[in-house]
Design an enzyme around this catalytic site. Structure first.
Site, mmCIF file in Angstrom:
data_model
loop_
_atom_site.group_PDB
_atom_site.id
_atom_site.type_symbol
_atom_site.label_atom_id
_atom_site.label_comp_id
_atom_site.label_asym_id
_atom_site.label_seq_id
_atom_site.Cartn_x
_atom_site.Cartn_y
_atom_site.Cartn_z
ATOM 1 N N HIS A 311 4.296 10.984 -23.054
ATOM 2 C CA HIS A 311 3.120 11.284 -23.863
ATOM 3 C C HIS A 311 3.574 11.638 -25.263
ATOM 4 O O HIS A 311 4.622 12.253 -25.431
ATOM 5 C CB HIS A 311 2.329 12.452 -23.254
ATOM 6 C CG HIS A 311 0.934 12.529 -23.739
ATOM 7 N ND1 HIS A 311 0.596 13.167 -24.906
ATOM 8 C CD2 HIS A 311 -0.214 12.008 -23.237
ATOM 9 C CE1 HIS A 311 -0.703 13.051 -25.077
ATOM 10 N NE2 HIS A 311 -1.220 12.345 -24.099
ATOM 11 N N ASP A 369 -2.673 9.720 -16.326
ATOM 12 C CA ASP A 369 -2.954 8.389 -15.783
ATOM 13 C C ASP A 369 -2.142 8.049 -14.550
ATOM 14 O O ASP A 369 -2.411 7.064 -13.880
ATOM 15 C CB ASP A 369 -2.724 7.332 -16.865
ATOM 16 C CG ASP A 369 -3.722 7.492 -17.974
ATOM 17 O OD1 ASP A 369 -4.902 7.637 -17.662
ATOM 18 O OD2 ASP A 369 -3.314 7.504 -19.142
HETATM 19 N N1 CMC Z 1 9.017 4.648 -19.601
HETATM 20 C C1 CMC Z 1 10.274 4.498 -20.078
HETATM 21 N N2 CMC Z 1 10.688 4.933 -21.282
HETATM 22 C C2 CMC Z 1 9.771 5.541 -22.049
HETATM 23 C C3 CMC Z 1 8.445 5.741 -21.625
HETATM 24 C C4 CMC Z 1 8.078 5.269 -20.359
HETATM 25 N N3 CMC Z 1 6.828 5.429 -19.905
HETATM 26 N N4 CMC Z 1 7.748 6.376 -22.608
HETATM 27 C C5 CMC Z 1 8.598 6.573 -23.609
HETATM 28 N N5 CMC Z 1 9.828 6.075 -23.284
HETATM 29 C C6 CMC Z 1 11.042 6.141 -24.096
HETATM 30 C C7 CMC Z 1 10.973 5.133 -25.221
HETATM 31 O O1 CMC Z 1 11.577 3.899 -24.849
HETATM 32 C C8 CMC Z 1 11.737 5.826 -26.320
HETATM 33 O O2 CMC Z 1 13.113 5.658 -26.059
HETATM 34 P P1 CMC Z 1 14.170 5.586 -27.300
HETATM 35 O O3 CMC Z 1 14.073 6.925 -27.979
HETATM 36 O O4 CMC Z 1 15.463 5.372 -26.612
HETATM 37 O O5 CMC Z 1 13.716 4.459 -28.152
HETATM 38 C C9 CMC Z 1 11.401 7.316 -26.110
HETATM 39 O O6 CMC Z 1 11.061 7.429 -24.710
HETATM 40 C C10 CMC Z 1 10.246 7.806 -26.959
HETATM 41 O O7 CMC Z 1 9.153 6.904 -26.797
HETATM 42 P P2 CMC Z 1 8.084 6.576 -27.906
HETATM 43 O O8 CMC Z 1 7.391 5.311 -27.577
HETATM 44 O O9 CMC Z 1 8.717 6.700 -29.254
HETATM 45 O O10 CMC Z 1 7.118 7.803 -27.723
HETATM 46 P P3 CMC Z 1 5.617 7.868 -28.177
HETATM 47 O O11 CMC Z 1 5.305 9.304 -28.325
HETATM 48 O O12 CMC Z 1 5.382 6.997 -29.360
HETATM 49 O O13 CMC Z 1 4.873 7.208 -26.941
HETATM 50 C C11 CMC Z 1 3.520 6.788 -25.078
HETATM 51 C C12 CMC Z 1 4.032 7.847 -26.065
HETATM 52 C C13 CMC Z 1 2.437 7.437 -24.196
HETATM 53 C C14 CMC Z 1 2.854 5.610 -25.820
HETATM 54 C C15 CMC Z 1 4.697 6.286 -24.208
HETATM 55 O O14 CMC Z 1 5.300 7.361 -23.529
HETATM 56 C C16 CMC Z 1 4.276 5.199 -23.224
HETATM 57 O O15 CMC Z 1 4.223 4.025 -23.596
HETATM 58 N N6 CMC Z 1 3.961 5.586 -21.934
HETATM 59 C C17 CMC Z 1 3.474 4.642 -20.977
HETATM 60 C C18 CMC Z 1 1.987 4.407 -21.213
HETATM 61 C C19 CMC Z 1 1.137 5.574 -20.783
HETATM 62 O O16 CMC Z 1 1.307 6.117 -19.690
HETATM 63 N N7 CMC Z 1 0.180 5.945 -21.639
HETATM 64 C C20 CMC Z 1 -0.787 6.994 -21.345
HETATM 65 C C21 CMC Z 1 -0.708 8.138 -22.266
HETATM 66 S S1 CMC Z 1 -1.663 9.504 -21.664
HETATM 67 C C22 CMC Z 1 -3.284 9.007 -21.862
HETATM 68 C C23 CMC Z 1 -3.880 9.439 -23.125
HETATM 69 O O17 CMC Z 1 -3.808 10.643 -23.460
HETATM 70 O O18 CMC Z 1 -4.446 8.540 -23.809
#
Ligand code: CMC
Length: 434
Positions: A311, A369
């Site tokens: 998240h 989720d």
């Molecule tokens: N599985 C594997 N690796 C992950 C995941 C995941 N679900 N989420 C983040 N990472 C890794 C990502 O690859 C990155 O690695 P590195 O630093 O080596 O490049 C690191 O963790 C940070 O990720 P980010 O994408 O920069 O983090 P963010 O804050 O921009 O993303 C997120 C948050 C929710 C988009 C992401 O965690 C994700 O895509 N999760 C899966 C989708 C999901 O479950 N979304 C629902 C969010 S909750 C509902 C809501 O409130 O709307």
């Protein structure tokens, strides 16, 4: 909206020999903010923050998240307390008005909402314009946007009375519109709302009743869905809420703003994640395949991510996920589903991921989720309705945030700047010379 910011210091920035001072403000909880409204004027620079990872876009009294501690408060009240002890209408009142209602206030608010549950008969015509296999979120974007063409008497955003009516209409009509989207997709007749039922039971009935049979909602299931709605109602300045505020900042009417929020929510990184999480659990299928998917999630060259994990704000267990996990067990129990293979995969996946160095180091915990897909499936909803249910609940947060923005005297049209790295200024070349 009255500002409650308190000044707690100044921050100085020195650039090219000139030092400028910027006030630092403090809210009730959470990190302090540096007020950079005069930053460009003072320094000639813009700040650069794609994805708004360090930017507070507004002052708000509604919702607070402490991502490190895994805390979520609606108007100061913890989400787990609300999910456990309250109900949809009471929490909606709290989000909109800032305080829990007295019994008279609750009665009056409930009455105001129930008096608006029906939709204009002509609105039905919109549905037949969609293909039967249209994604219900596509229908929601279209139909909710179209409300502004039906309810002209509540689109003047400068009239506080019209704003209240628009708020009640939005909250009241959302279940009816969502249930109609579902009924249309399965070829069943629309079911009119029943004002004798509570908000969530009425929605369940509009989704699952058929004219040929008496419908009785299992109270355990209605209660679980009510909890799910409460968990999804607001989440401060997330993508869809920011979209609603940005759309509204130009003076657009509330129905159009909520339609914009629905469009933003649709994406798999936001509201679409529960559908994606369930699809992933189904794809994994059995516990023995989990290591393969964990390895893929960790592989930098593989775009696969564990859906329902991680998240932007929570760097701890999402407090909503805990309530959701409990609701999931309650629903499966009430439905008599024992040894659900998806739940088995989910619980084992969660256990393995929480012990894995990659997930620990990156602070990736299950989010809301992760368990909501299994729960909603057990309640009888098809996967493409999941985001619609999220939109229904989040409408309360969107409209509360929209109202707060309109009442904020410092509110301005949202207009971010950019750093331009395209072609440098160059003359037009006539086609014969290209
Ligand atoms: N599985 C594997 N690796 C992950 C995941 C995941 N679900 N989420 C983040 N990472 C890794 C990502 O690859 C990155 O690695 P590195 O630093 O080596 O490049 C690191 O963790 C940070 O990720 P980010 O994408 O920069 O983090 P963010 O804050 O921009 O993303 C997120 C948050 C929710 C988009 C992401 O965690 C994700 O895509 N999760 C899966 C989708 C999901 O479950 N979304 C629902 C969010 S909750 C509902 C809501 O409130 O709307």
């Amino acid at each position: 909206m009255e500002s409650k910011l308190t000044k707690s210091g100044m921050m100085s920035v020195t650039y090219e020999g000139r030092t400028s001072e910027f006030p630092v403000f403090e809210g009730t909880h959470g990190p302090r903010v540096v007020d950079i409204r005069a930053f460009h004027k003072e320094t000639g620079l813009f700040t650069f923050d794609p994805g708004f990872t360090s930017t507070g876009s507004c002052e708000s009294h509604i919702t607070f998240i402490d991502g490190d501690e895994g805390i979520l408060l609606y108007r100061g009240v913890p989400i787990d307390d609300l999910a456990e002890k309250s109900n949809f209408i009471e929490v909606a009142y709290l989000l909109l008005h800032g305080e829990l209602p007295t019994s008279t206030e609750l009665h009056d608010f409930n009455h105001a909402i129930t008096m608006h549950t029906m939709v204009h008969e002509q609105l039905k015509n919109f549905y037949s314009g969609f293909r039967r296999d249209a994604h219900p979120m596509a229908i929601m974007v279209g139909v909710v946007g179209a409300l502004s063409a039906f309810y002209h008497d509540s689109t003047d955003i400068n009239d506080p009375k019209q704003r209240v009516i628009a708020t009640h209409r939005m909250i009241a009509k959302m279940p009816t519109i969502a249930a109609m989207a579902y009924k249309y997709s399965i070829g069943q007749p629309f079911v009119f709302p029943s004002n004798e039922l509570d908000y969530t039971s009425n929605f369940m009935r509009m989704c699952f009743a058929v004219p040929a049979e008496e419908f009785k909602c299992n109270p355990v299931l209605c209660d679980a869905l009510d909890k799910i709605f409460i968990l999804h109602m607001d989440h401060e300045q997330n993508a869809s809420t920011s979209t609603v505020r940005l759309a509204g900042s130009s003076g657009a009417n509330p129905f159009a703003c909520i339609a914009a929020g629905i469009a933003s929510l649709w994406g798999p990184a936001h509201g679409g994640a529960n559908e994606a999480a369930l699809n992933m659990l189904e794809e994994i299928g059995t516990v023995d395949r989990i290591p393969e998917y964990i390895a893929r999630a960790k592989d930098k060259d593989d775009p696969f991510r564990l859906m329902g994990f991680g998240h932007r704000v929570y760097k701890n267990y999402d407090p909503r996920a805990k309530v959701m996990q409990k609701a999931c067990h309650e629903v499966l129990g009430a439905m008599g589903i024992k040894n659900d293979p998806l739940l088995e995969v989910a619980m084992e996946l969660e256990k393995i991921a929480l012990e894995d160095e990659y997930f620990i180091e990156k602070k990736l915990y299950p989010n809301i989720d992760f368990y909501s897909g299994i729960t909603l499936k057990a309640l009888g909803f098809p996967t493409d309705m999941f985001t619609v249910l999220f939109a229904l609940a989040r409408t309360v947060g969107w409209i509360a945030q929209w109202s707060e923005m309109i009442e904020d005297p410092t509110q301005k049209i949202g207009r971010p700047r950019q750093v331009y790295t395209g072609a440098a200024n160059r003359p037009y070349v006539p086609i014969v010379q290209r």
